[in-house]
Write a protein that holds these residues in place. Structure first.
Motif, mmCIF file in Angstrom:
data_model
loop_
_atom_site.group_PDB
_atom_site.id
_atom_site.type_symbol
_atom_site.label_atom_id
_atom_site.label_comp_id
_atom_site.label_asym_id
_atom_site.label_seq_id
_atom_site.Cartn_x
_atom_site.Cartn_y
_atom_site.Cartn_z
ATOM 1 N N THR A 1 -56.152 31.517 44.854
ATOM 2 C CA THR A 1 -56.379 31.894 43.460
ATOM 3 C C THR A 1 -57.338 30.914 42.798
ATOM 4 O O THR A 1 -57.338 29.718 43.102
ATOM 5 C CB THR A 1 -55.041 31.926 42.705
ATOM 6 O OG1 THR A 1 -54.208 32.927 43.301
ATOM 7 C CG2 THR A 1 -55.244 32.278 41.239
ATOM 8 N N ILE B 159 -49.958 28.437 37.044
ATOM 9 C CA ILE B 159 -50.732 28.408 38.287
ATOM 10 C C ILE B 159 -51.823 27.349 38.283
ATOM 11 O O ILE B 159 -52.408 27.059 39.333
ATOM 12 C CB ILE B 159 -51.368 29.783 38.584
ATOM 13 C CG1 ILE B 159 -52.450 30.124 37.556
ATOM 14 C CG2 ILE B 159 -50.298 30.866 38.647
ATOM 15 C CD1 ILE B 159 -53.241 31.371 37.920
ATOM 16 N N ARG C 121 -48.113 35.849 41.053
ATOM 17 C CA ARG C 121 -49.136 35.221 41.875
ATOM 18 C C ARG C 121 -49.459 36.108 43.072
ATOM 19 O O ARG C 121 -48.641 36.905 43.521
ATOM 20 C CB ARG C 121 -48.652 33.859 42.392
ATOM 21 C CG ARG C 121 -48.229 32.908 41.319
ATOM 22 C CD ARG C 121 -47.559 31.685 41.953
ATOM 23 N NE ARG C 121 -46.703 31.014 40.986
ATOM 24 C CZ ARG C 121 -46.784 29.721 40.689
ATOM 25 N NH1 ARG C 121 -47.675 28.966 41.300
ATOM 26 N NH2 ARG C 121 -45.980 29.184 39.802
#
Length: 439
Positions: free
Chosen positions: A314, A385, A302
């Protein structure tokens, strides 16, 4: 293909604008050249155009053959070029009212073609089932209530890290759920020093505006707003460039001259792909290619700073879009082909993750067990994520394609000491505003 995977395009490209009066008029003319013609009962002929490698082209042609077998009344002619030639040819053909019926689009150019009347509103076409699309990118091709593109799949911008380089330098892999930007800068320097220069800590991250977009989003800002105007402060961009300045000073990234050469070589010449560095910044769907080039199991991390600020930065990026020409003589058949590409598992069995993880969630689940090792790591990363992503981004403004070259020029100036971070931020903003007409 280079996606600036870094970016998605080579560094230089001759751009043919659609802004002349004759081109604009041609874009909105009634169709005379797209697709085939013929009477009732004749075979419908469509053209489908995309960019990419020879391997992608071979896969696409197999997908087309399968579609034609399922739809014997439709013939699809495939047209493939590299990235640079694709946009030159598409601009020329569109201005001449000879655009392909179905075409790949990219977010930097979607607004340009959509607002000039070159793309059909997919929301008005029958035969498209959009119910299974990932909600994070389902509306990413929408502009002013019209749908000009449907995402082929999703990517995320990430750190590509080589565990062997970390080990050789005696540096532990970071906890990517908690590391900060200061951690990133320090770790990069430790790798260069700990490996006695055998590995550089990280490839320069300033050559891709996608990295800054994540950084800006972490600060509650964005690269562009819904109107296509810059949506970040000069101070935030200055802070971003200051990170690169620190990495140049502490040896955590290559010198300016080395960075220019590395960037020109594309992803295959990245420091991770050539076993010369520990970290580089690319799109998630590039990890298979980087792993293959490096001969190592490259991991995805990440972005730093995701837990450092009030929100994460993100986002899921549409890998590319399927669009239909506004001038197609057979829009419903073109929509049927787009539906096949999005929703049919037989197409996905061939494409796998080449166009990003499939946008259709059921199709995405269907291919997971068949992905090559690198792509499987990418799929796992995207799953991890997904819950941290706050929202998506509006399509970039007209002229956003020029930002690739602007980013390169500013990064070079910063790297060679010709610009301070403050001057680099000021020049970037001024040049982008001029290119996009938002000044």
């Amino acid at each position: 293909m280079r996606v600036h995977p870094g970016r998605g395009a080579p560094r230089t490209r001759r751009r043919i604008l659609l802004s002349t009066a004759s081109a604009t008029a041609a874009l909105v003319m009634a169709a005379t050249a797209c697709g085939g013609s013929g009477g009732e009962g004749d075979t419908v002929e469509l053209r489908f155009s995309w960019w990419g490698s020879d391997e992608r082209a071979a896969t696409m042609r197999q997908v087309i053959e399968n579609f034609e077998a399922d739809h014997p009344g439709i013939d699809v002619e495939g047209e493939s070029t590299d990235w640079s030639a694709y946009w030159d040819r598409l601009a020329t053909n569109t201005a001449a009212n000879d655009a392909p019926d179905i075409l790949m689009q990219e977010e930097r150019y979607l607004r340009e073609y959509g607002e000039r009347g070159a793309l059909a509103d997919l929301g008005e076409l029958e035969g498209l089932d959009l119910s299974g699309l990932d909600p994070l990118i389902a509306e990413s091709g929408d502009l002013d209530g019209q749908t000009f593109g449907l995402a082929t799949g999703v990517n995320a911008y990430a750190i590509h890290a080589d565990p062997e380089a970390f080990a050789a330098a005696g540096v532990e892999m970071p906890d990517d759920e908690t590391w900060t930007w200061d951690d990133y800068v320090e770790i990069a320097a430790q790798i260069t020093e700990g490996s006695d220069g055998e590995y550089v800590g990280a490839q320069s991250m300033s050559y891709n505006e996608a990295g800054f977009q994540v950084f800006a989003r972490q600060h509650g800002e964005n690269l562009y707003d819904e109107n296509g105007e810059l949506a970040f402060s000069q101070q935030t961009l200055e802070d971003w460039y200051a990170l690169t300045e620190r990495l140049l000073e502490n040896g955590g990234q290559p010198s300016a001259a080395e960075s220019v050469e590395i960037e020109a070589g594309g992803i295959d010449q990245s420091v991770v792909a050539t076993n010369d560095g520990a970290m580089a910044h690319f799109w998630s769907n590039q990890v298979g290619n980087v792993s293959e080039a490096s001969g190592r199991d490259i991991e995805l991390l990440r972005y730093p700073g995701e837990s450092e600020f009030e929100r994460t930065g993100t986002y899921f990026k549409p890998a590319m879009f399927y669009s239909v020409s506004a001038g197609s003589e057979h829009p419903e058949e073109a929509a049927l082909f787009v539906d096949y590409m999005l929703n049919d598992t037989a197409a996905a069995d061939l494409l796998l993750a080449d166009l990003g993880l499939p946008a259709n969630l059921e199709v995405r689940e269907h291919i997971l067990d068949d992905l090559p090792e690198g792509d499987a790591r990418m799929a796992e990363f995207m799953t991890e994520i997904e819950g941290t992503i706050v929202d998506g981004n509006p399509p970039p403004p007209i002229g956003a394609g020029d930002v690739v070259d602007i980013t390169d020029r500013v990064s070079d100036g910063l790297g060679f000491g010709e610009l301070t971070p403050a001057e680099a931020a000021e020049q970037f903003m001024s040049d982008v505003e001029a290119a996009t007409g938002s000044d």
